[in-house]
Design a protein around this motif. Structure first.
Motif, short mmCIF file in Angstrom:
data_model
loop_
_atom_site.label_atom_id
_atom_site.label_comp_id
_atom_site.label_asym_id
_atom_site.label_seq_id
_atom_site.Cartn_x
_atom_site.Cartn_y
_atom_site.Cartn_z
N LEU A 72 0.85 -1.19 0.00
CA LEU A 72 0.00 0.00 0.00
C LEU A 72 0.88 1.24 0.00
CD1 LEU A 72 -2.91 1.22 0.36
CD2 LEU A 72 -2.52 1.04 2.83
N THR A 73 0.58 2.16 -0.91
CA THR A 73 1.29 3.45 -0.91
C THR A 73 0.68 4.35 0.15
OG1 THR A 73 -0.22 4.27 -2.57
CG2 THR A 73 1.83 3.32 -3.37
N GLU A 74 1.44 5.36 0.57
CA GLU A 74 0.95 6.27 1.59
C GLU A 74 -0.29 7.01 1.08
OE1 GLU A 74 4.01 8.58 3.32
OE2 GLU A 74 2.67 9.53 4.77
N LYS A 75 -1.30 7.14 1.95
CA LYS A 75 -2.54 7.79 1.54
C LYS A 75 -2.52 9.27 1.88
CE LYS A 75 -3.44 4.89 -0.51
NZ LYS A 75 -3.70 4.92 -1.96
N LYS A 76 -3.24 10.04 1.01
CA LYS A 76 -3.35 11.49 1.24
C LYS A 76 -4.82 11.83 1.48
CE LYS A 76 -1.29 12.54 -2.68
NZ LYS A 76 -0.66 11.34 -3.26
N LEU A 77 -5.01 13.01 2.07
CA LEU A 77 -6.36 13.51 2.35
C LEU A 77 -7.25 13.40 1.11
CD1 LEU A 77 -7.02 16.86 4.19
CD2 LEU A 77 -8.09 16.45 1.98
N GLU A 82 -11.71 12.18 -0.55
CA GLU A 82 -12.70 13.18 -0.91
C GLU A 82 -13.64 12.61 -1.97
OE1 GLU A 82 -12.43 15.31 1.54
OE2 GLU A 82 -11.97 17.18 0.48
N ILE A 83 -14.91 12.87 -1.84
CA ILE A 83 -15.88 12.45 -2.86
C ILE A 83 -16.21 13.69 -3.68
CG2 ILE A 83 -18.13 11.40 -3.28
CD1 ILE A 83 -17.93 10.10 -0.51
N ASN A 84 -15.65 13.73 -4.89
CA ASN A 84 -15.89 14.88 -5.75
C ASN A 84 -17.17 14.67 -6.54
OD1 ASN A 84 -13.48 16.22 -5.00
ND2 ASN A 84 -12.38 14.68 -6.23
N LEU A 107 -17.11 6.82 4.82
CA LEU A 107 -16.60 5.47 5.00
C LEU A 107 -15.77 5.15 3.76
CD1 LEU A 107 -17.00 2.76 6.72
CD2 LEU A 107 -18.76 2.19 5.03
N ALA A 108 -14.62 4.50 3.97
CA ALA A 108 -13.81 4.14 2.81
C ALA A 108 -13.26 2.73 2.97
CB ALA A 108 -12.64 5.12 2.65
N TYR A 128 -8.86 14.05 6.42
CA TYR A 128 -7.54 14.11 7.02
C TYR A 128 -7.34 12.97 8.02
CZ TYR A 128 -3.77 15.29 10.15
OH TYR A 128 -2.65 15.21 10.92
N TYR A 129 -8.29 12.87 8.94
CA TYR A 129 -8.20 11.81 9.97
C TYR A 129 -8.20 10.43 9.31
CZ TYR A 129 -9.20 15.23 13.71
OH TYR A 129 -9.15 16.26 14.59
N MET A 130 -9.03 10.27 8.28
CA MET A 130 -9.14 8.95 7.62
C MET A 130 -7.80 8.55 7.02
SD MET A 130 -12.94 9.47 5.92
CE MET A 130 -13.22 7.84 5.26
N ALA A 131 -7.12 9.51 6.32
CA ALA A 131 -5.81 9.22 5.73
C ALA A 131 -4.80 8.89 6.82
CB ALA A 131 -5.35 10.43 4.91
N ARG A 132 -4.86 9.60 7.92
CA ARG A 132 -3.91 9.39 9.01
C ARG A 132 -4.08 7.99 9.61
NH1 ARG A 132 0.31 8.68 10.16
NH2 ARG A 132 1.01 8.67 12.33
N ALA A 133 -5.33 7.59 9.81
CA ALA A 133 -5.62 6.28 10.40
C ALA A 133 -5.14 5.16 9.48
CB ALA A 133 -7.12 6.13 10.69
N VAL A 134 -5.39 5.32 8.17
CA VAL A 134 -4.96 4.29 7.21
C VAL A 134 -3.43 4.23 7.16
CG1 VAL A 134 -4.93 3.66 4.76
CG2 VAL A 134 -7.07 4.41 5.84
#
Lengths: 619, 619
Positions: free
Chosen positions: B407-412, B416-418, B473-474, B518-524
């Motif tokens: 897994l590559t590092e995740k970003k904020l 985002e759901i565009n 949720l992701a 932001y929090y979601m990316a940090r947790a992953v």
């Protein structure tokens, strides 16, 4: 560890027992119950000796010692006998005879003091048991209670001569046995709560009892109610013939004796599954309890004791309490509870200190083969082996012969019902047809019907009508005054001859049914010659089973009595009699405390009105 | 005779046992159970070791050896584990890891061959188990059946890729486990009777099964149905959440696993007394059987096994099968039958040759203190004492660490759901409010609701609404392609931060719920650093329970795992989360075979339609 001993849960047998276990190469090599390794002295299972808590020994025609010889091989080690029959013949002397005769044999006899001798004032008995007698009897150790209080209307109406006997029992802290067939509502309450001196409102006691009853149903594992004797009330009843009747009595705190005798068989009604489900589904605890508890409650007997009350020798030889317990189990009662009804429960109620295999209890016990068959192999009384494989291991002494019999020879005329002799002055003397009250009997029932029929008068004599099964019935006093009470009965279907019996509850005068007066006189005289017995006569045969002891018992063994009795029954059957136990039915036709119509030496008796009535219907 | 040994009926304890009896002076002087005189090696009772016949060990986060160390003191000696989770991560290599790791410890591990890896085509898993793998696995001795067949629509529609796996199990005579939540009627029949080649009319089989079922109810003492494996049908189901659902499956011949896990607790519904009474009162044998039989039938479980399926380490530490058996007994099931559901029944179904203390059976057993408390004192595996007073008596080796994590590092921005990215070209770009499909979760349930809500669009980005508990949720693929599936969920009540898990049934990608991207990316990313784990992050705290083995397990002991897990739960609670087991709930949000709405790395999945659906509602 290769081998060890431990209790194991056996999921094939659904049982827990100590076992010897060997493990080898990851698997069980041996799993053996320790009881199979540790040699036991007996195959089978030891259970407490049976106790019949309400029986009239006299109905078996056997003396106490002969009775014990008969029932010890069946596993009965004790009875609570009401010597009411012999008391009606011989009073206290008769009771003492029962006690003395029973003491000659390894068997625990207990007695109650007969409360109702004579049963009513409408008959002539051989003796009277008065208050003073009751007091003296109840003070004796082996007399454990006051015998069934049959005159319920006397109790309900607070007749001082009856109430005074109940007060004596109460003062000596001995339980009072009841007898209240078909009694209910306020009459039943007034009967059960006989002691107005308590000044407790009956309604309050009633409510408390309902609560106690609900608790008894819920608290199924502990029949704790069996350990308290309330001498303020009638403590038992053995006359319930329906589930609802028994439940009403139970709700008043009475302990219910489930009776399965010869004439009266109440067990199927009282253990009715549908009735029990109905009762349970009305309880508000349904849904709050587990299915397991529900099942246990359903198999709880609700009622208390198993008794025979009156059992014929031919039934007794087939089985006593051992048969009743098996039948209760077949009807769905939990095996432990069924056995308690014939052991622990009566022992605790009457303070016998037996009925349980436990330290300090009297060592009366039996060996049964297994819990499915419950066949009795050995019987032990006071720790001693006294019966084995159907036979007792001791020699019985002969019983003493005592009697009370004073009867002149009877003639045909004594049994004729003369129309003009009956004071029916209003009717014209030449009327040929007359309407009469008569008794209707039913096979296997103590209750009779009061019915009406028409009969013909010939030359001033009222005629039986054999074709319509309207037979003459007589009760002949045998203690001295020699009254002859006359009436008619339907249900025997006797076509020729007469059958007679000096066993005639409760006064034990001679009761006789016949197709004409000649046969009736002959049958009564046959009994007179032996000073007691059951007799059958016809144009071709005369046969008697002699009962010389008090006119109601014999010294013979049960085998010999049954052989003679079955011969008598066969003869009766050959003469047309359709009842299964004609002598049992006959012997209850003079019992004035069971509805509806009966006959005494004083005449026809309407039990519901509790008065003598005329044979003829006065329109 | 003064003393003897015999089996006695104890009417105080309602029990039969051999006893030593002394009679002295007419009374019992001593009545002592022989087991008390004949010194046993253990106090208490030996019962068969417990067997959990359906469990995913991975849900405990423990490796097989660590799991065994945890449950041996609780009396569990065997499990039939479906290694479905690790198979989704590592395929056959993962299953072999489970077998090897379990073989290091005195515990009987059995496995099923996972039938449904991946569970659906609508998600990315780490591995695939194909027909050839199934064949090779099922040929192994310790692999006792085909694992739960989750793609019921595939079976119903006779999808050849699934049916071929069932045929392999049938040819090797190994039972097939089912998984059919809320399936009924014709679909259920087509699922259960999957083998059209039999050419037997389904209706006939159905009728036969109904008869067999009635017999099973009547013939309560003998769960003989447990001894026959019908490989022509799906042999078990563990997904019944109502009594009626279970009865329908039972009537088709399926054996019912009564599941009591962490998220799914079905025991109270399946042992419901009122439902059982209803069923029984419809049987025409009522009234023909005795009350005792009726009680026994009522306490018969009807169903077959007790299983946990998925149990959290914090629940497992409190009790395993020992707790389930006790709960079944409390709910009214007969104690013997309850114990059989966790011992003999599964052993016979899966041919384990244990589950019974009897000659020739594998000597797995436990010592309990008594049958009321059933507290486990000692555990024996293959006859050897391996656990005592809550502790194992051996030292466990460390498990090997294997994984499949890329897994590559995740970003904020990944979370985002565009709005305009979602091809919703029909709607005007400046619309500020949009109607969406979202998942609703419930405490203690695996089933979710599919609901609709409105959300705001800000600068082309769809916004969560924390005040209305609409959270993002992701699901992040972790095996290489690194897809991110996005959706919304209600029911967590998280107020700040994110919680994430690499335990995410069944593909075990990373599932994360958060109050912002932001929090979601940090947790992953926190999970990424440990190559597996459960993580919670907020503005003030970051905490992870590391699961480096396949991203779903750890080598630690249960005590250490529970301590960390409870800390995580406490933190989640402090952040507003209202669910009792938020990580368990989270981990099932990616399980596409349990209704109604779920999320995979490929997007929102409607389980009832069995297809991916759009987040936005197209009116």
């Amino acid at each position: 560890m290769n081998s060890f001993k431990a209790n194991i849960l056996d999921l094939e047998e659904n049982d827990v027992y100590p076992a010897y276990i060997v493990v080898d190469n990851n698997v069980f090599k041996e799993v053996t119950p320790i009881s199979l390794r540790d040699k036991l002295d007996f195959d089978g299972i030891i259970i407490p000796g049976y106790i019949d808590s309400h029986i009239h020994i006299e109905s078996t025609f056997l003396t106490p010692s002969s009775f014990a010889e008969a029932v010890l091989p069946l596993g009965t080690c004790s009875v609570i006998a009401d010597p009411h029959e012999i008391a009606n013949v011989l009073g206290v002397e008769g009771i003492q005879f029962m006690i003395d005769d029973g003491s000659e044999i390894p068997f625990d006899f207990y007695f109650t003091a007969p409360s109702s001798v004579p049963a009513t004032e409408f008959e002539s008995s051989g003796a009277v048991i008065d208050e003073e007698d009751i007091k003296n009897l109840l003070k004796k150790d082996g007399i454990v209670g006051l015998g069934e209080v049959m005159n319920f209307s006397g109790v309900i109406n607070r007749d001082p001569s009856i109430i005074s006997k109940l007060k004596i029992a109460k003062s000596l802290n001995k339980p009072i046995d009841g007898h209240s067939p078909q009694l209910s509502g306020n009459d039943l309450k007034k009967y059960s709560y006989w002691d107005d001196g308590l000044k407790i409102q009956i309604q309050q006691i009633y409510n408390d009892s309902i609560d106690a009853h609900d608790n008894a149903i819920t608290n199924h594992t502990n029949q704790s109610s069996c350990n308290t004797i309330n001498t303020n009330t009638i403590s038992t009843d053995h006359e319930s013939s329906s589930f609802d009747e028994a439940i009403e009595k139970k709700s008043l705190g009475m302990k219910i004796m489930v009776r399965e005798g010869t004439s009266a068989k109440n067990m199927e009604s009282l253990f009715n599954l549908k009735k029990r489900l109905e009762l349970l589904s009305n309880q508000d605890f349904l849904g709050k309890i587990s299915a397991d508890d529900f099942g246990s409650i359903l198999t709880n007997p609700i009622f208390d004791f198993l008794v025979t009350d009156d059992i014929s020798p031919e039934d007794l030889i087939k089985g006593h309490l051992n048969a009743l317990v098996k039948k209760a189990i077949e009807l769905g009662i939990d095996i432990y509870e069924a056995i308690k009804m014939g052991t622990l429960n009566p022992s605790d109620h009457y303070n016998l200190n037996s009925g349980l295999i436990a330290k300090g209890r009297v060592a009366n016990f039996i060996l049964v083969d297994n819990l499915d068959d419950l066949n009795v192999r050995k019987t032990f009384v006071h720790g001693k082996l006294v019966a084995e494989n159907g036979e007792v291991l001791f020699k019985r002494k002969k019983s003493k012969v005592i009697n009370n019999f004073s009867l002149t020879e009877k003639k045909l005329e004594d049994f004729e019902i003369n129309f003009n002799s009956l004071n029916d002055l209003d009717s014209p003397i030449d009327l040929k047809i007359k309407r009469i009250n008569l008794i209707e009997v039913f096979d296997g029932e103590l209750l009779t019907n009061k019915i009406q029929e028409t009969v013909q008068i010939e030359s001033g004599v009222v005629k039986e009508d054999v074709s319509r099964d309207i037979l003459k019935l007589a009760v002949v006093e045998r203690y001295g005054n020699n009254n002859v009470g006359l009436g008619f009965v339907r249900g025997f279907n006797l076509k020729e001859g007469a059958i007679a019996s000096s066993v005639a509850h409760d006064s034990h005068n001679i009761v006789v049914v016949g197709t004409n007066s000649y046969y009736m006189a002959r049958a009564v005289n046959l009994i007179r010659e032996s000073e007691g017995g059951l007799a059958v006569v016809s144009s071709t045969i005369e046969k008697i089973l002699k009962l010389p002891i008090a006119g109601i018992m014999t010294n013979k063994s049960i085998k010999s009595v049954v052989k003679e009795k079955l011969e008598l029954n066969e003869i009766a059957k050959s003469l047309g009699v359709s009842l299964k136990s004609p002598f049992m039915t006959l012997s209850f036709l003079a019992l004035l405390v069971i509805p509806s119509l009966k006959l005494s030496d004083k005449g026809l008796f309407d039990v519901d009105k509790f008065e003598l009535i005329d044979i003829f219907v006065n329109d």
